[in-house]
Design a protein around this motif. Structure first.
Motif, mmCIF file in Angstrom:
data_model
loop_
_atom_site.group_PDB
_atom_site.id
_atom_site.type_symbol
_atom_site.label_atom_id
_atom_site.label_comp_id
_atom_site.label_asym_id
_atom_site.label_seq_id
_atom_site.Cartn_x
_atom_site.Cartn_y
_atom_site.Cartn_z
ATOM 1 N N THR A 125 0.830 -1.207 0.000
ATOM 2 C CA THR A 125 0.000 0.000 0.000
ATOM 3 C C THR A 125 0.869 1.262 0.000
ATOM 4 O O THR A 125 1.798 1.377 0.788
ATOM 5 N N VAL A 126 0.550 2.171 -0.898
ATOM 6 C CA VAL A 126 1.302 3.441 -0.972
ATOM 7 C C VAL A 126 0.417 4.550 -0.402
ATOM 8 O O VAL A 126 -0.669 4.798 -0.912
ATOM 9 N N PRO A 127 0.876 5.215 0.660
ATOM 10 C CA PRO A 127 0.082 6.341 1.173
ATOM 11 C C PRO A 127 -0.038 7.450 0.137
ATOM 12 O O PRO A 127 0.881 7.651 -0.675
ATOM 13 N N VAL A 128 -1.137 8.163 0.170
ATOM 14 C CA VAL A 128 -1.365 9.247 -0.794
ATOM 15 C C VAL A 128 -0.203 10.235 -0.777
ATOM 16 O O VAL A 128 0.291 10.655 -1.829
ATOM 17 N N SER A 129 0.269 10.575 0.439
ATOM 18 C CA SER A 129 1.317 11.606 0.537
ATOM 19 C C SER A 129 2.632 11.162 -0.093
ATOM 20 O O SER A 129 3.498 11.983 -0.365
ATOM 21 N N ALA A 130 2.783 9.839 -0.325
ATOM 22 C CA ALA A 130 4.026 9.341 -0.916
ATOM 23 C C ALA A 130 3.843 8.905 -2.369
ATOM 24 O O ALA A 130 4.774 8.410 -2.999
ATOM 25 N N ALA A 131 2.634 9.057 -2.896
ATOM 26 C CA ALA A 131 2.360 8.630 -4.276
ATOM 27 C C ALA A 131 2.823 9.736 -5.225
ATOM 28 O O ALA A 131 2.035 10.571 -5.694
ATOM 29 N N ASP A 190 3.837 10.246 -8.347
ATOM 30 C CA ASP A 190 3.275 10.555 -9.665
ATOM 31 C C ASP A 190 1.887 11.183 -9.526
ATOM 32 O O ASP A 190 1.535 12.128 -10.233
ATOM 33 N N TYR A 191 1.097 10.625 -8.606
ATOM 34 C CA TYR A 191 -0.264 11.141 -8.419
ATOM 35 C C TYR A 191 -0.216 12.568 -7.869
ATOM 36 O O TYR A 191 -0.919 13.462 -8.339
ATOM 37 N N VAL A 192 0.637 12.776 -6.849
ATOM 38 C CA VAL A 192 0.745 14.108 -6.248
ATOM 39 C C VAL A 192 1.173 15.121 -7.309
ATOM 40 O O VAL A 192 0.607 16.218 -7.421
ATOM 41 N N GLU A 193 2.128 14.728 -8.150
ATOM 42 C CA GLU A 193 2.618 15.656 -9.182
ATOM 43 C C GLU A 193 1.542 15.935 -10.233
ATOM 44 O O GLU A 193 1.324 17.075 -10.645
ATOM 45 N N ALA A 199 3.552 19.482 -8.505
ATOM 46 C CA ALA A 199 4.858 19.342 -7.842
ATOM 47 C C ALA A 199 4.920 17.985 -7.143
ATOM 48 O O ALA A 199 3.892 17.401 -6.800
ATOM 49 N N ARG A 200 6.128 17.476 -6.955
ATOM 50 C CA ARG A 200 6.285 16.170 -6.315
ATOM 51 C C ARG A 200 6.403 16.318 -4.800
ATOM 52 O O ARG A 200 6.805 17.374 -4.311
ATOM 53 N N PRO A 201 6.054 15.235 -4.042
ATOM 54 C CA PRO A 201 6.222 15.300 -2.588
ATOM 55 C C PRO A 201 7.661 15.671 -2.248
ATOM 56 O O PRO A 201 8.589 15.205 -2.895
ATOM 57 N N GLY A 202 7.831 16.508 -1.240
ATOM 58 C CA GLY A 202 9.172 16.895 -0.825
ATOM 59 C C GLY A 202 9.674 18.136 -1.523
ATOM 60 O O GLY A 202 10.619 18.776 -1.066
ATOM 61 N N GLU A 203 9.031 18.503 -2.650
ATOM 62 C CA GLU A 203 9.437 19.732 -3.336
ATOM 63 C C GLU A 203 8.791 20.927 -2.642
ATOM 64 O O GLU A 203 7.695 20.828 -2.108
ATOM 65 N N GLY A 204 9.471 22.041 -2.676
ATOM 66 C CA GLY A 204 8.893 23.256 -2.099
ATOM 67 C C GLY A 204 7.666 23.677 -2.880
ATOM 68 O O GLY A 204 7.365 23.128 -3.947
ATOM 69 N N ALA A 205 6.954 24.645 -2.349
ATOM 70 C CA ALA A 205 5.720 25.088 -2.990
ATOM 71 C C ALA A 205 5.971 25.673 -4.377
ATOM 72 O O ALA A 205 5.209 25.438 -5.298
ATOM 73 N N ALA A 208 -11.229 13.657 -7.378
ATOM 74 C CA ALA A 208 -12.401 12.776 -7.498
ATOM 75 C C ALA A 208 -12.007 11.319 -7.757
ATOM 76 O O ALA A 208 -12.756 10.395 -7.414
ATOM 77 N N ASP A 209 -10.823 11.096 -8.350
ATOM 78 C CA ASP A 209 -10.415 9.729 -8.687
ATOM 79 C C ASP A 209 -9.506 9.096 -7.631
ATOM 80 O O ASP A 209 -8.955 8.030 -7.833
ATOM 81 N N ILE A 210 -9.359 9.746 -6.496
ATOM 82 C CA ILE A 210 -8.337 9.302 -5.536
ATOM 83 C C ILE A 210 -8.610 7.891 -4.998
ATOM 84 O O ILE A 210 -7.689 7.083 -4.846
ATOM 85 N N VAL A 211 -9.878 7.593 -4.735
ATOM 86 C CA VAL A 211 -10.191 6.267 -4.188
ATOM 87 C C VAL A 211 -9.950 5.197 -5.250
ATOM 88 O O VAL A 211 -9.345 4.148 -4.971
ATOM 89 N N ASP A 212 -10.389 5.463 -6.478
ATOM 90 C CA ASP A 212 -10.190 4.477 -7.551
ATOM 91 C C ASP A 212 -8.710 4.234 -7.809
ATOM 92 O O ASP A 212 -8.287 3.117 -8.084
ATOM 93 N N ARG A 213 -7.901 5.255 -7.716
ATOM 94 C CA ARG A 213 -6.492 5.113 -8.097
ATOM 95 C C ARG A 213 -5.597 4.648 -6.954
ATOM 96 O O ARG A 213 -4.612 3.962 -7.197
ATOM 97 N N LEU A 214 -5.906 5.032 -5.722
ATOM 98 C CA LEU A 214 -4.932 4.775 -4.654
ATOM 99 C C LEU A 214 -5.426 3.878 -3.516
ATOM 100 O O LEU A 214 -4.641 3.541 -2.633
ATOM 101 N N SER A 215 -6.684 3.485 -3.519
ATOM 102 C CA SER A 215 -7.135 2.628 -2.417
ATOM 103 C C SER A 215 -6.830 1.165 -2.725
ATOM 104 O O SER A 215 -6.605 0.793 -3.874
#
Ligand SMILES: Nc1ncnc2c1ncn2[C@@H]1O[C@H](COP(=O)(O)OP(=O)(O)OP(=O)(O)O)[C@@H](O)[C@H]1O
Ligand SMILES: [Mg+2]
Length: 290
Positions: A74-80, A82-85, A90-96, A107-114
């Protein structure tokens, strides 16, 4: 047949409807246990259930009874990354930077990451949410805040979110995404104190429907003790007050609630709670005709 709710055992079919519930309270009071029991019971009753783990310790999956291989993958949303970008730019860990999209479409978060759990429960692990909605402009927290605020509900669907102590960090995103808060306490002053503070905060943030669950109650006196503490703390008008008994079987069978579901005191009490929480119908896809 249960005289109170009309249910048989712990697998009563649910009436139509849907709801989004956030489970809050002091550390260790039983939030994950209550979330997992409700999720499994709602699912067995015929609802489509999405269980969201918003505690960085990420132990809801094991409590639900999700198998180890699935949990390990399981990949947590905050570490996904490609999805975050894709969603925020921007990718996780990158500044604002200057390009961050603060209201991404999730809207697709459950379908893609659950991932799929037992009884068809979908598990969505959020990962680091310490500052979601709290002004932190990193991409993963912008995404988590948007996801929490954007929890759209379908008919016959239940969204349950387990949290770690406190809900301040969710800010008003919480009320946009959730209809009800379930404040879990154990029969101690400290748990009641955190419970009352969290209940007030949930209402201030805009959640009207706030329930109190007195967990690990060994007698009616424990419930009364908690209610006396609530009064001492200045009082709070909960929408309803529920009790879940102390049950030795919980410790014997942990971490998963699996073996509690068919025959245990706590599951029978949780069934009553689930029926009560499902009484309203808040689905966004309901067509209302006059
Ligand atoms: N009604 C109950 N009877 C007996 N034991 C219980 C009951 N509810 C929870 N427990 C036990 O209490 C412990 C804490 O429960 P749980 O992990 O659900 O709490 P939590 O609020 O999610 O904790 P955390 O804040 O660390 O996430 C677990 O060992 C669980 O098995
Ligand atoms: Mg927990």
């Amino acid at each position: 047949m249960c005289g109170t709710c009309g249910a048989h055992g712990t697998q009563a079919p649910l009436s139509v409807g849907g709801t989004r519930i956030v489970i809050v309270g002091k550390g260790g009071v039983g939030k994950s246990t209550v979330t997992a029991l409700l999720a499994r019971l709602f699912a067995r009753g015929g609802a489509r259930v999405i269980a969201i783990d918003a505690d960085e310790q990420c132990n809801l999956g094991a409590t639900l009874g999700v198998d180890r291989a699935t949990l390990a993958a399981t990949v947590p949303v905050s570490a996904a990354g490609d999805y975050v970008e894709e969603k925020t730019g921007a990718r996780p860990g990158e500044g604002a930077g200057g390009m961050l999209r603060l209201n991404p479409d999730t809207a697709d978060i459950v379908d893609r990451l659950s991932v799929a759990g037992p009884d068809g429960v979908r598990l969505l692990v959020m990962g680091g949410v310490q500052h979601a909605g709290g002004g932190c402009l990193c991409p993963e927290n912008a995404l988590l805040a948007a996801a929490i605020a954007g929890m759209r509900l379908r008919h016959h669907e239940v969204i349950l979110m387990d949290t770690h102590a406190g809900v301040e960090h969710f800010g008003r995103a919480l009320a946009r995404g959730f209809d009800s808060a379930v404040v879990v306490v154990e029969p101690t002053y400290n748990a009641a104190q955190v419970g009352v503070a969290t209940a007030r905060l949930a209402r201030e943030l805009g959640i009207e429907d706030v329930h109190l669950v007195v967990n690990r109650a060994r007698s009616r006196t424990d419930r009364d003790r908690v209610l006396a503490f609530v009064e001492q703390l200045g009082g709070f008008t909960f929408s309803a007050i529920h009790t879940l008994p102390f049950d030795d079987k919980v410790a014997e069978t942990e971490p998963s609630v699996e073996d509690l579901l068919d025959d245990s005191e706590i599951a029978r009490a949780a069934m009553h709670l689930s029926q009560h929480l499902f009484a309203g119908d808040r689905a966004d896809d309901l067509v209302v005709t006059s």
